[in-house]
Write an enzyme that holds these catalytic residues in place. Sequence first.
Site, mmCIF file in Angstrom:
data_model
loop_
_atom_site.group_PDB
_atom_site.id
_atom_site.type_symbol
_atom_site.label_atom_id
_atom_site.label_comp_id
_atom_site.label_asym_id
_atom_site.label_seq_id
_atom_site.Cartn_x
_atom_site.Cartn_y
_atom_site.Cartn_z
ATOM 1 N N LYS A 1 -13.291 0.469 -5.299
ATOM 2 C CA LYS A 1 -14.479 0.741 -4.480
ATOM 3 C C LYS A 1 -15.525 1.498 -5.289
ATOM 4 O O LYS A 1 -16.720 1.248 -5.166
ATOM 5 C CB LYS A 1 -14.088 1.547 -3.223
ATOM 6 C CG LYS A 1 -13.440 0.667 -2.162
ATOM 7 C CD LYS A 1 -13.206 1.434 -0.867
ATOM 8 C CE LYS A 1 -12.502 0.537 0.154
ATOM 9 N NZ LYS A 1 -11.878 1.293 1.237
ATOM 10 N N GLU B 1 0.807 -1.221 0.000
ATOM 11 C CA GLU B 1 0.000 0.000 0.000
ATOM 12 C C GLU B 1 0.842 1.274 0.000
ATOM 13 O O GLU B 1 0.539 2.219 -0.723
ATOM 14 C CB GLU B 1 -0.966 0.006 1.192
ATOM 15 C CG GLU B 1 -2.059 -1.052 1.065
ATOM 16 C CD GLU B 1 -3.150 -0.863 2.091
ATOM 17 O OE1 GLU B 1 -4.016 0.009 1.909
ATOM 18 O OE2 GLU B 1 -3.139 -1.586 3.111
ATOM 19 N N HIS C 1 9.090 -27.200 3.377
ATOM 20 C CA HIS C 1 8.470 -28.397 2.804
ATOM 21 C C HIS C 1 8.028 -28.208 1.363
ATOM 22 O O HIS C 1 7.506 -29.130 0.756
ATOM 23 C CB HIS C 1 7.305 -28.847 3.687
ATOM 24 C CG HIS C 1 7.759 -29.330 5.029
ATOM 25 N ND1 HIS C 1 7.972 -30.659 5.316
ATOM 26 C CD2 HIS C 1 8.102 -28.657 6.152
ATOM 27 C CE1 HIS C 1 8.398 -30.789 6.557
ATOM 28 N NE2 HIS C 1 8.485 -29.587 7.091
#
Lengths: 334, 334
Positions: A329, A219, A235
């Site tokens: 938005k 951000e 792993h």
Amino acid sequence: MRRFLGMEMLELIRSLPNQIEEALQYELPLLEMPKRIFICGMGGSAIAGDITKTLAKNSKIAIEVVRDYSLPSYATKGDLLIASSYSGDTEETISAFEDGKSKNLTLLAISSGGKLENLAQKYEVPHIKIPQGYPPRTALGYLLTPIVKVLKNLGIIDDKTFEDYIKLPKFLQSLQEEFEKENSLAIELASKYYRRIPVIYTSTALYPVALRWKAQINENSKAFCHTMEFPEMNHNEINGIKNPAGRCEDLWVTFLQDEEDHPRVKLRFEITKELIENSIQGYSIIESKGSNWVHRIFYLIYLGDYVSLYLAKFYKEDPIAIPRISELKRRLSQ
Amino acid sequence: MRRFLGMEMLELIRSLPNQIEEALQYELPLLEMPKRIFICGMGGSAIAGDITKTLAKNSKIAIEVVRDYSLPSYATKGDLLIASSYSGDTEETISAFEDGKSKNLTLLAISSGGKLENLAQKYEVPHIKIPQGYPPRTALGYLLTPIVKVLKNLGIIDDKTFEDYIKLPKFLQSLQEEFEKENSLAIELASKYYRRIPVIYTSTALYPVALRWKAQINENSKAFCHTMEFPEMNHNEINGIKNPAGRCEDLWVTFLQDEEDHPRVKLRFEITKELIENSIQGYSIIESKGSNWVHRIFYLIYLGDYVSLYLAKFYKEDPIAIPRISELKRRLSQ
């Protein structure tokens, strides 16, 4: 640099200790002991939930952070839902809050206003109102402190941890000086990340810190960032730091470490850096500092905040602006 | 290509439906209803836990996957611990299993042998023995199926889901043909990922699939891979797909989608690709296929298995060898 609320990002980062001091004075509702706690939020409002989990690592009840539109299927009456939305208008958090209402959970809301405040009034549930006008990621003190205090009152966060939390503002102020001086560790790290992809590794317990670094770099610096936790990294990902060679040779790996990391995780960090160092550009090993768990976590969190600010400067990005989130938005609301 | 157990990776991937059919025949212990379930494992043995959570998405009790040396502090008597270690010698899983024993949890162990089998005998707790000799990531059918069946017997996985699971082998066989044909979707995706960094996005519910893709690409293709879930990606990472420009312009983004994704998440995928497409190399949108949730999840999982195999071929990597993990284990045991 664009100013926000009359403050630049540096001033917003500097406001963290004051936010904590201020929020420690809030009057908070007394709650009954829940069976389980869901902290619902997104982005800058959700990370407070992750950090709470880390602070309450000895809790006898489960604390889950939910970053989605609804609660897990097993959420039920007797559970506590803490809805954390800085703006109060985060659609996922509102939706999860409504889900909690319909499932008869105990509800608590934290926001600077917005729909969440209105809903809390409508449902007659406690609402903790925090100051308006901050970008959510810079309001961590306001978002986190009420949760810490509510959990302390319930006995979920122990007295020692809370005492250390009360002393946090002073500790953070001392860090400001450290991280703002010339050639600070924060600037050094930002210079390593510049024009490279930063990769942040931590133990499972410290992973919320890695998430905070990533979100701040995303951000504030508008930069890509990859994180993973140990021991799981050993792993699978350890094999993947190879192809494409030209890209991996350009990664800068940071190991964020703490003295309480499991001894085998410490050893895994050691061996991993040896096994991958020829495939990457380089690595940094950062040891947390502070006299207790709370301060050590925040040493690393605050360091990351400053790193993201310096990296924004290197990229000539306005650390406050988040044009894509604003545009997203806007389109979502059409 | 090196052969393993007389089988190449392609044959190991092809063995998944047979593994499921075989494991559906296992005789399993009858357990009492737990308060909560912890599935402890690492890497290829842990992903079965994540997929279980996805299959049991309507569960009335919490299922948590633990990839660490110990259980969370709130683990207690009445909870069930399922220790999943393909080899039976994974030190983190053994340690978590001992932690569960000391905290009086109900224990169940799954392994092909090793220390975990011995410990289960010592503590007189049920042990489900699966065939030896597979690389753990290729033994998903053996690792997952017993857990699915145990949870079905407890009523945590519903009858419809289990019926769909029983039909899974046949569905997977039909996918083999699809993914192995010339110019299959799997080859197309692998060619997009070749010499680039793949980025995998999913909804929260599908995130175990993203984790499987990442681990397979890491281990089989020896390639770097980044994942993130929606909607959280929209709150930070969407800003970060920008710097460093030269690196981000080289990312290949894959959206793995399902018809049951929340409508707002679907819309978020749509808008996100528009907002980032000028900053990246390109993207692929992959819709799951199948007549039910179980099959649709496995359509995506199996596709990822094939993608990782083809990508290994492009990089001229032996998909079976994992030299760094072997070397790490050697050094850890010194």
